[in-house]
Design an enzyme around this catalytic site. Structure first.
Site, short mmCIF file in Angstrom:
data_model
loop_
_atom_site.label_atom_id
_atom_site.label_comp_id
_atom_site.label_asym_id
_atom_site.label_seq_id
_atom_site.Cartn_x
_atom_site.Cartn_y
_atom_site.Cartn_z
N HIS A 1 34.24 -49.59 -2.90
CA HIS A 1 35.47 -49.00 -3.38
C HIS A 1 36.17 -50.30 -3.91
O HIS A 1 36.45 -51.46 -3.54
CB HIS A 1 36.63 -48.77 -2.31
CG HIS A 1 35.98 -47.16 -1.49
ND1 HIS A 1 36.82 -46.29 -1.79
CD2 HIS A 1 34.89 -47.02 -1.10
CE1 HIS A 1 36.24 -45.17 -1.06
NE2 HIS A 1 34.90 -45.73 -0.61
N ARG B 1 41.63 -47.16 -2.89
CA ARG B 1 42.18 -46.09 -2.09
C ARG B 1 42.30 -46.48 -0.72
O ARG B 1 41.61 -47.31 -0.31
CB ARG B 1 41.28 -45.02 -2.39
CG ARG B 1 42.03 -43.62 -1.71
CD ARG B 1 40.75 -42.49 -1.92
NE ARG B 1 41.41 -41.19 -2.43
CZ ARG B 1 40.60 -40.56 -3.46
NH1 ARG B 1 39.31 -40.78 -3.77
NH2 ARG B 1 41.18 -39.70 -3.95
N THR B 2 43.44 -46.19 0.01
CA THR B 2 43.48 -46.31 1.19
C THR B 2 43.02 -45.12 1.86
O THR B 2 43.98 -44.03 1.74
CB THR B 2 45.05 -47.00 1.70
OG1 THR B 2 45.27 -48.18 1.01
CG2 THR B 2 45.04 -47.07 3.27
N GLU C 1 31.25 -34.98 9.70
CA GLU C 1 31.52 -33.56 10.49
C GLU C 1 30.33 -33.26 11.33
O GLU C 1 29.04 -33.57 10.98
CB GLU C 1 31.86 -32.24 9.68
CG GLU C 1 33.05 -32.60 9.19
CD GLU C 1 32.93 -33.51 7.82
OE1 GLU C 1 31.92 -33.40 7.26
OE2 GLU C 1 34.01 -34.09 7.39
N SER D 1 39.66 -37.51 2.00
CA SER D 1 40.56 -38.13 1.34
C SER D 1 41.42 -36.96 0.40
O SER D 1 41.19 -35.84 1.14
CB SER D 1 40.07 -38.96 0.23
OG SER D 1 39.36 -38.43 -0.87
N ASN E 1 26.17 -35.11 -1.25
CA ASN E 1 25.18 -34.86 -0.26
C ASN E 1 25.77 -33.40 0.19
O ASN E 1 26.88 -33.10 -0.01
CB ASN E 1 25.22 -35.91 0.86
CG ASN E 1 26.42 -36.06 1.50
OD1 ASN E 1 27.24 -36.85 1.05
ND2 ASN E 1 26.86 -35.26 2.41
CL1 6GU Z 1 29.34 -34.29 4.54
N1 6GU Z 1 31.80 -35.32 4.79
C1 6GU Z 1 32.69 -36.01 4.71
N2 6GU Z 1 33.87 -35.90 5.47
N3 6GU Z 1 33.07 -36.90 3.63
C2 6GU Z 1 31.83 -37.07 3.05
C3 6GU Z 1 30.75 -36.29 3.24
C4 6GU Z 1 30.93 -35.43 4.48
N4 6GU Z 1 29.72 -36.54 2.23
C5 6GU Z 1 30.34 -37.62 1.55
N5 6GU Z 1 31.68 -37.74 2.01
#
Ligand code: 6GU
Length: 269
Positions: free
Chosen positions: A68, A89-90, A190, A209, A232
């Site tokens: 970042h 970004r915060t 998650e 975000s 992903n």
């Molecule tokens: Cl799978 N989840 C979250 N919350 N942020 C992400 C992510 C997943 N992949 C990239 N950023």
């Protein structure tokens, strides 16, 4: 901004005045926050005429995370407009409070921005989205339990992610998918069960975000465009464990293509 008696809009106004002084640009009509994978857009949208380390501007903190970049840039677009490019970004998960999270957005508004473009790297819930796919944010679900608004500020969030701006994006790239972005607090990814919950309640993208920033941008009267780079698939949708390194690599691989897309969208505004 850590002083609860300070007015965050006064801080943002002072920050905007410092940016005007440092860049020699009185008004920036457009603002962009570049999340992971979108950084190259800064060079592609126009000519950078000033670069400021963000922490030198009031209310901005030092970057907390590798990948970042902590700069604010003034970019002259080919159409003569000025863009403020926020590479600092915060995140909410840093725990410095929601005022810090939305300070850059409020500063952009105070600098004159009427359009706020929010980008991020995120996880995909739809299996057809391979890493590197850009997705237009159509709406969001804020799962942080927090809000950047304080007191009795009942802001309408219908059409939060501007239908007009989304139509422009679609005119630039016809097969651009849309999805509902779920902001989780993070910083952990998650669980598969949480991803299933997000899917059940209408989410397509999971990230850490954007939603809180979009609310602040709407309060400030800006038109919002949101774009996610799928780095992903979310936990349980992809069978392999998620790694931050992989997320950064996917961002880096997709960067030239999606940054060029963003530059074309900005050129059409
Ligand atoms: Cl799978 N989840 C979250 N919350 N942020 C992400 C992510 C997943 N992949 C990239 N950023």
């Amino acid at each position: 901004l850590d002083d609860p008696t300070a007015d965050p809009f006064d801080v943002a106004l002072r920050a905007a005045n410092q940016i005007a002084e440092r860049t020699g640009v009185e008004r920036h009509e457009i603002a962009l926050t570049l999340g992971s994978g979108w950084g190259k857009a800064a060079e592609l949208i126009g000519e950078t005429t000033a670069t400021i380390p963000a922490h030198e501007i009031e209310g901005f903190s030092r970057p907390a995370l590798e990948g970042h970049v902590g700069t604010l840039r003034s970019v002259l677009l080919p159409n003569g407009k000025r863009a403020l490019v926020i590479g600092a970004r915060t995140h909410y998960y840093e725990g410095h409070g929601v005022r810090r999270v939305v300070h850059s957005v409020r500063t952009a508004a105070a600098a004159g921005a009427e359009v706020m473009i929010l980008t991020n790297g995120a996880g995909g819930i739809r299996e057809s989205w391979s890493p590197g796919t850009p997705v237009l944010i159509s709406d969001h679900i804020n799962l942080t339990g927090d809000s950047p608004l304080e007191g009795a500020t009942f802001v309408d969030l219908t059409d939060l992610y501007s239908a007009r701006l989304r139509a422009i994006a679609h005119s630039i790239e016809t097969d651009l998918d849309e999805g509902v972005y779920c902001q989780f607090r993070g910083p952990h990814y998650e669980t598969p069960a949480e991803v299933q919950m997000a899917k059940t309640i209408g989410g397509h993208i999971v990230g850490m975000s954007t939603a809180l920033e979009a609310i602040a941008a709407r309060q400030a009267g800006m038109e919002i465009l949101g774009l996610s780079l799928i780095t992903n698939l979310a936990a349980g949708i992809q069978s392999t464990p998620l790694s931050h390194l992989e997320v950064l690599e996917a961002g880096r691989d997709a960067e030239p293509v999606i940054s060029a897309l963003l530059a074309r969208i900005v050129g059409a505004l």
